[in-house]
Design a protein around this motif. Structure first.
Motif, mmCIF file in Angstrom:
data_model
loop_
_atom_site.group_PDB
_atom_site.id
_atom_site.type_symbol
_atom_site.label_atom_id
_atom_site.label_comp_id
_atom_site.label_asym_id
_atom_site.label_seq_id
_atom_site.Cartn_x
_atom_site.Cartn_y
_atom_site.Cartn_z
ATOM 1 N N UNK A 227 0.800 -1.212 0.000
ATOM 2 C CA UNK A 227 0.000 0.000 0.000
ATOM 3 C C UNK A 227 0.834 1.264 0.000
ATOM 4 N N UNK A 228 1.907 1.274 0.779
ATOM 5 C CA UNK A 228 2.727 2.486 0.848
ATOM 6 C C UNK A 228 3.399 2.776 -0.484
ATOM 7 N N UNK A 229 3.742 1.738 -1.241
ATOM 8 C CA UNK A 229 4.368 1.953 -2.546
ATOM 9 C C UNK A 229 3.347 2.399 -3.592
ATOM 10 N N UNK A 230 2.137 1.872 -3.513
ATOM 11 C CA UNK A 230 1.081 2.338 -4.407
ATOM 12 C C UNK A 230 0.860 3.833 -4.200
ATOM 13 N N UNK A 231 0.720 4.224 -2.939
ATOM 14 C CA UNK A 231 0.512 5.643 -2.634
ATOM 15 C C UNK A 231 1.709 6.480 -3.055
ATOM 16 N N UNK A 232 2.915 5.961 -2.866
ATOM 17 C CA UNK A 232 4.124 6.721 -3.206
ATOM 18 C C UNK A 232 4.221 6.980 -4.705
ATOM 19 N N UNK A 233 3.905 5.983 -5.527
ATOM 20 C CA UNK A 233 3.969 6.178 -6.977
ATOM 21 C C UNK A 233 2.852 7.089 -7.465
ATOM 22 N N UNK A 234 1.678 6.973 -6.887
ATOM 23 C CA UNK A 234 0.593 7.887 -7.238
ATOM 24 C C UNK A 234 0.994 9.323 -6.924
ATOM 25 N N UNK A 235 1.549 9.532 -5.751
ATOM 26 C CA UNK A 235 1.947 10.875 -5.331
ATOM 27 C C UNK A 235 3.134 11.387 -6.154
ATOM 28 N N UNK A 240 5.106 15.399 -9.957
ATOM 29 C CA UNK A 240 5.944 15.661 -11.122
ATOM 30 C C UNK A 240 5.141 16.134 -12.327
ATOM 31 N N UNK A 241 3.897 15.664 -12.448
ATOM 32 C CA UNK A 241 3.040 15.932 -13.604
ATOM 33 C C UNK A 241 3.778 15.558 -14.899
ATOM 34 N N UNK A 242 4.577 14.509 -14.837
ATOM 35 C CA UNK A 242 5.364 14.085 -15.992
ATOM 36 C C UNK A 242 5.554 12.572 -15.970
ATOM 37 N N UNK A 243 5.357 11.903 -17.109
ATOM 38 C CA UNK A 243 5.615 10.463 -17.175
ATOM 39 C C UNK A 243 7.058 10.088 -16.884
ATOM 40 N N UNK A 244 7.976 11.054 -16.968
ATOM 41 C CA UNK A 244 9.367 10.760 -16.634
ATOM 42 C C UNK A 244 9.500 10.241 -15.209
ATOM 43 N N UNK A 245 8.563 10.608 -14.346
ATOM 44 C CA UNK A 245 8.590 10.160 -12.951
ATOM 45 C C UNK A 245 8.115 8.723 -12.795
ATOM 46 N N UNK A 246 7.590 8.138 -13.857
ATOM 47 C CA UNK A 246 6.872 6.867 -13.767
ATOM 48 C C UNK A 246 7.628 5.684 -14.344
#
Length: 257
Positions: A227-235, A240-246
């Motif tokens: 859960x903490x990683x799901x929330x961390x990637x969402x945040x 970032x408002x950029x796919x580079x963060x993903x």
């Protein structure tokens, strides 16, 4: 991915349907995954996506709400891909009120599912989903499933499908990388329209709390992430408002646990 089955988490209930050849050996070396052109196209421009009213257990209002969000997703990502010179095609959306077979598989426990072959996702508008639709969960659900569409049209989905894996542990880790990337892309979109939403930071924090509570700890199946990683990637995507963060494909194992 094409269909292999339903990847689900109890609270998130977000799914991508795919075929049998998943995941990858370590480290991931396919540049379609690790160096996709999606990551170098800059920020998703700010746009407007005001929410429509939705009341508890009102299927018609939920359809209207989600259709509006879906149209925003098509418009925003379509403009982004055009600016980046990347090929784009709209996704399609549908709604069901009872579980059904979709993309060749039984439904499972998901609230939403995306079928790459159809470039379409379905949302299950049942009592559980519509009991209290006032928070951002519906918004995030649509944005997550659209994240799978982005993976599909950029070739990430096919690259993931063809990657070999040595064991169930590797299979699950690559599934988590795929799901966490879709979650991050959802955050990118939400961040790009945030100023047009009549929402507060408390609303955002509440959505993150829901993700923390809805990870693999709840299911015992390690295919979506803690859960903490799901929330961390969402945040991370939201900030970032950029796919580079993903780019979950180059992230350390602990970040996608």
């Amino acid at each position: 991915m094409r269909l292999i089955g339903v990847l689900c988490s109890v609270l998130l209930s977000l799914v991508l349907l795919g075929n049998a050849a998943h995941a990858g050996t370590y480290p991931i070396r396919d540049r379609v995954l690790t160096a996709n052109k999606l990551y170098s196209a800059g920020r998703l421009p700010a746009s407007q996506c005001t929410e429509r009213e939705v009341r508890p257990n009102d299927v018609a209002m939920a359809k209207s709400y989600l259709t509006k969000v879906f149209n925003c997703l098509n418009a925003s990502w379509g403009a982004y891909f055009k600016r980046a010179g990347l090929p784009f095609s709209n996704a399609r959306i549908g709604f069901i009120t009872k579980k059904k077979r979709f993309c060749g598989e039984s439904w499972g426990e998901a609230a939403g599912a995306y079928c790459p072959d159809e470039r379409r996702f379905l949302i299950l508008l049942d009592d559980d989903l519509l009991d209290d639709p006032s928070d951002l969960f519906l918004f995030g659900l649509a944005a997550h499933e659209y994240g799978h569409h982005i993976q599909n049209i950029t070739g990430i989905d096919r690259a993931y499908d063809r990657h070999p894996y040595r064991n169930k542990s590797e299979l699950n880790e690559q599934s988590r990388r795929m799901e966490l990337q879709a979650e991050c892309l959802a955050g990118v979109f939400i961040g790009s329209v945030w100023d047009s939403l009549d929402r507060t930071e408390d609303d955002w924090e509440y959505l993150l709390d829901l993700q923390v509570e809805g990870g693999d700890e709840q299911t015992g199946v390690r295919d979506h992430g803690k859960g903490r990683n799901i929330a961390a990637w969402l945040d991370k995507g939201y900030e970032a408002v950029s796919p580079a963060a993903c780019n979950t494909w180059t992230a350390s194992a602990s970040k996608v646990a």
